[in-house]
Structure formats: C-alpha cells, structure tokens
Enzyme design. Structure first.
Site, PDB file in Angstrom:
ATOM      1  N   TYR A  36      14.609   7.194 -11.285  1.00 48.92           N
ATOM      2  CA  TYR A  36      15.572   6.176 -10.829  1.00 48.92           C
ATOM      3  C   TYR A  36      16.931   6.859 -10.693  1.00 48.92           C
ATOM      4  O   TYR A  36      16.991   8.055 -10.398  1.00 48.92           O
ATOM      5  CB  TYR A  36      15.555   5.019 -11.845  1.00 48.92           C
ATOM      6  CG  TYR A  36      16.065   3.718 -11.283  1.00 48.92           C
ATOM      7  CD1 TYR A  36      15.578   3.201 -10.090  1.00 48.92           C
ATOM      8  CD2 TYR A  36      17.061   3.014 -11.953  1.00 48.92           C
ATOM      9  CE1 TYR A  36      16.061   2.011  -9.579  1.00 48.92           C
ATOM     10  CE2 TYR A  36      17.548   1.810 -11.447  1.00 48.92           C
ATOM     11  CZ  TYR A  36      17.044   1.318 -10.250  1.00 48.92           C
ATOM     12  OH  TYR A  36      17.524   0.151  -9.748  1.00 48.92           O
ATOM     13  N   LYS A  90      -9.319  -9.238  -1.613  1.00 45.76           N
ATOM     14  CA  LYS A  90      -9.335  -8.236  -0.533  1.00 45.76           C
ATOM     15  C   LYS A  90      -8.637  -6.959  -0.987  1.00 45.76           C
ATOM     16  O   LYS A  90      -9.127  -5.853  -0.767  1.00 45.76           O
ATOM     17  CB  LYS A  90      -8.591  -8.844   0.664  1.00 45.76           C
ATOM     18  CG  LYS A  90      -8.697  -8.051   1.912  1.00 45.76           C
ATOM     19  CD  LYS A  90      -9.803  -8.589   2.724  1.00 45.76           C
ATOM     20  CE  LYS A  90     -10.051  -7.769   3.945  1.00 45.76           C
ATOM     21  NZ  LYS A  90     -11.098  -8.353   4.750  1.00 45.76           N
TER      22      LYS A  90
END
Ligand code: NAD
Length: 466
Positions: A113, A168
């Site tokens: 970060y 899915k």
C-alpha cells in the site's frame, strides 16, 4: 416419475431410543415415503437415547414435511430440527476475497500500500497496458447480469440472481483458476447497462454476460463489443452454442453423417437458439429450419424483430412455414432450446433414419429422453441424470482461461469453434451414442479449451498483422 436429487437435500436431527432396531426403523421410515437416504450419523449417545442426523434427498418442501412427519410418528422419536443443506451451503455467500500478499509488518505495508504503491500507479498511468501485468485485471472477469432471465425462473431481479452469479464465479475458479466476480445491476435499461459495464471495465480482462433476457442481450453484447477492448461473451448464447456444436460433431460421427448433408431443426430462437444457429451456419449444414413459439421462422412471417429477420434470411432455404412438427419431418437433427414437452416419439419417427435429438430445455426437455430414444440414434439433454449432458460448464471456464492467457481484446466465432473442437476432441476414442461429450468433471476439458482458444487468438493476431 421424478427422483429426489441432491439439489434438495435435508438433514433431520432427532432423538431416538437406543434400541437395536432404531437405525432400521428410521431408515425404513424415510424410504417408505420416497426419501433417498444419503447419510446416517449418530452425533450423541446417552444411556436412554441417541441423537441422530438423518440426511436425505427429497423432491419438494411438502415431501420434506412428509419425511419429518413419518420420523416423528415412530415410537419414542422426537425431531429436533430440520435443515435444508442447500440453504446451509449458501449461508453468507459462496465467495470471499483473499489477499495474495503477506501484510505482516510496516515493510510489507509500505510496499503493498502507500507509499510504495504510488510508483506502481504512476507506471500504469504512463503505460495503461501495464494494468494487466501489475493488477488483478490480468485474471479477473465480471459476471454481469440484470436478473432478467435467471435460470428458468424468469425476471427475478439482481439480488435474487446473486446466488447463481456466485456459483458461476465459483465454477470459473474451480475449473480454470479465473477470478470472477458477480456484478448484479439494478437496472434493465439497455443504455444504462452498457454505460455501467463500460465504466467498470478497467478492472476486468473480460466480461461474462449472464442471464440477460433476449432480445436485449443481443444489443448489449454487440454494443459492448464495439466499445470495449476486452472480450465480451454472453454465456447463455455462446457457451451453449460451443457445447452444442461440439456434441453435434461427435453425434454425427456416431451415425456416420456429414453435416453438409444434414437438415437441422432448431426449436427456440432466443438467446441460446440464435447463437447456436449462427455458429452452426459456419459448419455449412444442408439446411437449418428454426421454429419458436409462433412456429417456423420464415421471411414472410409478420412482426419479425431484427434477430428473427436475420434468422429467417439466413436459414430455411425453401422458406417453408408451419409448425415444429412439420419441420421435424425428414430432419436429421433436432436441437431444442425452447420449452418442455413439445413433441413425442411419433414425431421422432417422422425424422430421417439415425436421427439425433438434443432436447435441452431445462429442467424439462422438449421431449422425454426415454420417448426420444425409441426412434433416435443419439439423444442428449441438459440434465445430469441422463447420459450426454449438454452443459455450458464444459465451455466458459476454458474459454476465458484462454482469452486471459492470450491477453485477448475481443472474441470471435473462430475462437468459439476452436473451443467446440477442443471439447469434441477430448472424447476421442471413448465415443459412443451415450458419450458424445466429456463429463463436466473431466479435468482435461478446461485446459484443452483454453489452449485451443489461446491458439485461435494468437493465430488471429498473426493474420491481422500480416
Ligand atoms: N442445456 C443447456 O445447456 C442449455 C443452455 C441454454 C439454454 N437452455 C434451455 O433452453 C431454453 C431456452 O433458453 P434461452 O435462454 O434461449 O431462452 P429465451 O427466452 O431467450 O428463448 C426461448 C425461445 O423458446 C421459444 N419458445 C418458448 N415457448 C415455446 C413453445 N411452447 N414452443 C416453441 N418455442 C417456444 C421462444 O419463442 C424463444 O424463441 C431454456 O429452457 C433453457 O434452460 C439449455
């Protein structure tokens, strides 16, 4: 007669007497009301009672109630709780995000970060193609729906569609290592869907459109393909078309007929049927006759929309009109993606010798497969409880794996046909009338499809730069 399957499975927790006959009495009670017992676990044992979990496949909520009542009616039995195992599996959703980097200390944090990440951002700002190298874009696909045509449930909206889209995404990961994420949109406006998908595309290397109703799905896909530099694939159309073309190639091998001599009837000209017809035309069959709820599609039929007009103009060489039953006379192949119970064995008898019947309407096919078998040489359905299950899972994971690995910017029919050939090839010398497509759990399928699609993408890049 429907048979209870694992899609509706319950676990009944109950107390029973610790007698020698308890297990037999309990399992017999389940069987007598038609439940299919799949597990019997003693979870607690005491001097005066045992606590048992009985797991069984059932047909419906009423059937579950019958089983519970039958168990409760046994001498000394007390049902404590009934759990629906399918709902338990969905509790809290089926996906999570998990970081690939360790964040153990200040050093890790400064690189994953701020401040370190800023230099990575600047690199991408200077060279946007680096997004595929340095971010999740490389391996991430959006599973986009508006909830307008979910399974056979119809227009149930975006929140209700989410369990399917999660499933899915889970399949993408399981079969091809693709990180897919559900994007369920609270709009069914074509322009708005296109604008939203366009705006969120930077994160993704591919868009899988899912369960968006026809004919809106055609325009959404076509316009997104024009506007985006990543592949856009409507699985209900092209996933189905790929697997059907693969299965048909093998079915025709079984009966020894060349496709160029075959008359093919397609019932249903919605999302699936239209895509099947378009891909099949690339294989140059003798003729395709399409039929929908209003009968055979021909150029003289009134009120044809753009999709049906295209189909009318590119099929039905003799421009015949009439019903599905008329179309079937003399046909070599039937492909149904329409509605349940449209014809019987007597219509199959009117087809050509060695007929092929793919009755794919879910959950109930256009014809009972046992009826179709009376006169057809090869029968396929969308169901897992019959041989030859036509299921998109054979296609979409490998298709996207190949597209992502090739850094594809678009998808075309050559790639779809390459995927179909790869699926058909996996069957190889195991081919027979009951085995024209591989199992959805065949680990060889997705890598083979991915490799074929990747080669097709690369082949096309070479052709376009030549
Ligand atoms: N097994 C598979 O792999 C698979 C894949 C895709 C679709 N399907 C099934 O195919 C069916 C259609 O799916 P879709 O997404 O194309 O739906 P859709 O709504 O886009 O299209 C349905 C088509 O069927 C026609 N139709 C409806 N009722 C009819 C009737 N009584 N007689 C003749 N035609 C009729 C409609 O006119 C339309 O052309 C569904 O049952 C779906 O579950 C199966």
């Amino acid at each position: 007669m429907p048979v209870p399957g694992p899609g509706y499975s319950i676990t009944v927790r109950l107390e029973a007497p610790p007698s020698a006959s308890a297990a037999g009495d309990l399992t017999t009670a389940v069987g007598e009301v038609g439940g299919v017992l799949t597990a019997f676990d003693v979870v607690e044992s005491h001097a005066d009672a045992i606590v048992v979990d009985i797991t069984a496949n059932v047909l419906s909520a009423d059937h579950a109630e019958d089983i519970t009542k039958a168990l409760n009616a046994l001498q000394g039995v007390n049902v404590r709780k009934v759990s629906d195992r399918t709902f338990l599996m969905h509790l809290g959703g089926k996906l999570e995000v998990s970081p690939k980097v360790a964040l153990r200390n200040r050093d890790d944090l400064s690189r994953a970060y701020t401040p370190g990440v800023a230099r990575v951002c600047q690199a991408i700002a200077a060279n946007p193609d680096d997004a595929r190298r340095l971010t999740i874009k490389r391996n991430t696909v959006a599973v986009v729906t508006d909830g307008s045509a979910v399974l056979g449930l119809g227009n149930i909206g975006p929140a209700a569609a989410l369990p399917v889209m999660e499933g899915k995404a889970a399949l993408f990961k399981k079969f091809a290592g693709v990180d897919a994420w559900p994007v369920c949109l609270d709009t069914q406006d074509t322009d708005e869907i296109i604008a939203i998908v366009r705006a969120l595309a930077p994160v993704y290397a591919g868009i899988n459109l899912e369960d968006i109703a026809a004919p809106r799905c055609f325009e959404i896909e076509a316009r997104l393909r024009e506007q985006l530099d990543i592949p856009v694939f409507h699985d209900d159309q092209h996933g189905t078309a790929i697997v059907v073309v693969a299965a048909l190639r093998n079915a025709l091998r079984v009966v020894g007929k060349p496709i160029e001599k075959c008359k093919i009837v397609v019932s249903g000209v919605g999302a699936a049927g239209s895509a099947i017809i378009r891909l099949l035309l690339r294989k140059a069959p003798a003729d395709i006759v399409a039929a929908d709820i209003d009968g055979i599609v021909h150029t003289g039929r009134p009120n044809l929309d753009n999709n049906l007009r295209w189909v009318a103009e590119n099929t039905n060489r003799e421009n015949v009109s009439g019903t599905l039953h008329d179309a079937l006379v003399g046909a070599d192949v039937f492909i149904g993606v329409s509605a349940p119970n449209l014809f019987g064995a007597e219509q199959v008898a009117t087809m050509a010798d060695d007929a092929i019947v793919f009755a794919l309407a879910n959950p109930d096919p256009e014809i009972d497969p046992l009826e179709a078998q009376k006169h057809a040489a090869v029968v396929a359905t969308g169901r897992s409880d019959y041989p030859n299950q036509i299921n998109n899972v054979l296609a979409f994971p490998g298709v996207f794996r190949g597209l992502l690995d090739a850094h594809a910017h678009q998808i075309d029919d050559d790639m779809l046909l390459a995927a179909a050939n790869a699926i058909a090839d996996v069957v190889d010398d195991r081919l027979n009338a009951s085995f024209i497509v591989p199992s959805v759990f065949d680990a060889a399928v997705a890598p083979a499809v991915a490799e074929a699609v990747k080669s097709a993408v690369k082949g096309q890049e070479v052709a376009s730069t030549a």
